[in-house]
Enzyme design. Structure first.
Site, mmCIF file in Angstrom:
data_model
loop_
_atom_site.group_PDB
_atom_site.id
_atom_site.type_symbol
_atom_site.label_atom_id
_atom_site.label_comp_id
_atom_site.label_asym_id
_atom_site.label_seq_id
_atom_site.Cartn_x
_atom_site.Cartn_y
_atom_site.Cartn_z
ATOM 1 N N LYS A 1 -67.062 -103.096 -9.504
ATOM 2 C CA LYS A 1 -67.161 -104.462 -10.309
ATOM 3 C C LYS A 1 -66.474 -104.226 -11.522
ATOM 4 O O LYS A 1 -65.369 -103.704 -11.635
ATOM 5 C CB LYS A 1 -68.631 -104.595 -10.549
ATOM 6 N N HIS B 1 -67.705 -111.257 -1.912
ATOM 7 C CA HIS B 1 -68.830 -110.689 -2.433
ATOM 8 C C HIS B 1 -69.607 -111.872 -3.001
ATOM 9 O O HIS B 1 -69.241 -112.809 -3.767
ATOM 10 C CB HIS B 1 -68.464 -109.697 -3.614
ATOM 11 N N GLU C 1 -74.844 -107.755 2.691
ATOM 12 C CA GLU C 1 -75.549 -107.441 1.568
ATOM 13 C C GLU C 1 -76.371 -108.567 0.972
ATOM 14 O O GLU C 1 -75.958 -109.548 0.545
ATOM 15 C CB GLU C 1 -74.194 -107.380 0.384
ATOM 16 N N SER D 1 -78.289 -101.972 -3.725
ATOM 17 C CA SER D 1 -78.977 -101.013 -4.339
ATOM 18 C C SER D 1 -79.274 -99.564 -3.397
ATOM 19 O O SER D 1 -80.127 -98.865 -3.266
ATOM 20 C CB SER D 1 -80.617 -101.291 -4.642
HETATM 21 P P1 PGA Z 1 -75.442 -102.353 -6.065
HETATM 22 O O1 PGA Z 1 -74.277 -103.305 -5.687
HETATM 23 O O2 PGA Z 1 -75.262 -101.031 -5.163
HETATM 24 O O3 PGA Z 1 -75.450 -102.054 -7.523
HETATM 25 O O4 PGA Z 1 -76.730 -103.143 -5.727
HETATM 26 C C1 PGA Z 1 -73.923 -103.589 -4.118
HETATM 27 C C2 PGA Z 1 -72.940 -104.461 -4.281
HETATM 28 O O5 PGA Z 1 -72.866 -105.499 -5.016
HETATM 29 O O6 PGA Z 1 -71.734 -104.324 -3.332
#
Ligand code: PGA
Length: 253
Positions: free
Chosen positions: A15, A98, A170, A216
């Site tokens: 990110k 995303h 996701e 997560s």
């Molecule tokens: P996260 O993000 O593992 O911090 O929940 C996953 C993603 O957005 O690809």
């Protein structure tokens, strides 16, 4: 639907984190830790980090990805980056659609489809993200939501191009919240996505397509999530910023 027919891909999604110099140092530390991985190891990094990341990953089993790509080949699109530019910079993977792009940058299923086709036209391995919001899950429309997102994203994608498609399931409510889908929930929805692919391209393609879980995923829950028959890897945000945690996930992949 045996896992042996498809690749397990553990992909970090940094990110908007890490400067180019931090990226380089991180990859140099990580490389020996994941050198014996049985799965494909990918780091999707901010665009400005790409040259440093590609350089640091040279000669290792770490593959570098981007976090987005524009759908036009070139032209007057200030601030955007084309598939050609990514390929020329040494990028192999790209994330498309995303939920943060959908939520904060007005991405729609249609632009996700256009970006997917642009990425595939340059042979980038394309990680297409789909997932329901909490409201949609509570309304009982998870299956409809992810099926629709998957179908629209894959509109016009050929069977041959499916070799370069990865779908990342996701659930929006699990991203960055510390709330993980249970392994059974992840398995169920990844299975639904595989069913959609079977409907579009047939069983053989569905069997061979990598479907990741993201939201997560961490060093503690990765083993259980990745043990599920329909979960072929992970797209990992927070835990991909820590070499130890990311390594544990890779070892379970
Ligand atoms: P996260 O993000 O593992 O911090 O929940 C996953 C993603 O957005 O690809």
């Amino acid at each position: 639907m045996d896992k042996q027919f498809r690749k397990t891909v553990i992909a970090g999604n940094w990110k908007m984190n890490m400067t180019p110099s931090a990226a380089s140092a991180f990859i140099k530390t990580l490389a020996p830790m994941v050198a014996d991985a049985d799965c494909e190891v990918v780091l999707c990094v901010p665009a400005i980090d790409i040259p440093a990341a590609v350089d640091a990953a040279k000669g290792t089993n770490i593959h570098i990805g981007a976090e987005n790509v524009h759908f036009e080949e070139k032209g007057a699109y200030t601030g955007e980056i084309s598939a050609d530019m990514l390929v020329d910079a040494g990028v192999e993977y790209v994330i498309v659609g995303h939920s943060e792009r959908r939520q904060y940058f007005a991405e729609t299923d249609e632009t996700v489809n256009k970006r997917t086709k642009a990425a595939l036209s340059r042979n980038l391995k394309t990680i297409v993200c789909v997932g329901e919001t909490l409201t949609q899950r509570e309304q009982g429309i998870t299956e409809e939501t992810v099926s629709l997102q998957t179908k629209i994203a894959l509109g016009g994608v050929t069977e041959e191009q499916m070799k370069n498609i990865i779908i990342a399931y996701e659930p929006v409510w699990a991203i960055g919240t510390g709330k993980t889908a249970t392994a059974d929930q992840a398995d169920e929805v990844c299975g639904i996505i595989r069913g959609v692919i079977a409907g579009l391209y047939g069983e053989a393609v569905a069997k061979a397509t990598t479907v990741q879980y993201g939201g997560s995923m961490n060093a503690k829950n990765a083993a259980e999530l990745l043990s599920k028959v329909n979960v072929d890897g992970g797209l990992i945000g927070g835990a991909s910023l820590k070499t130890e945690d990311f390594t544990v996930i890779v070892k379970n992949g």
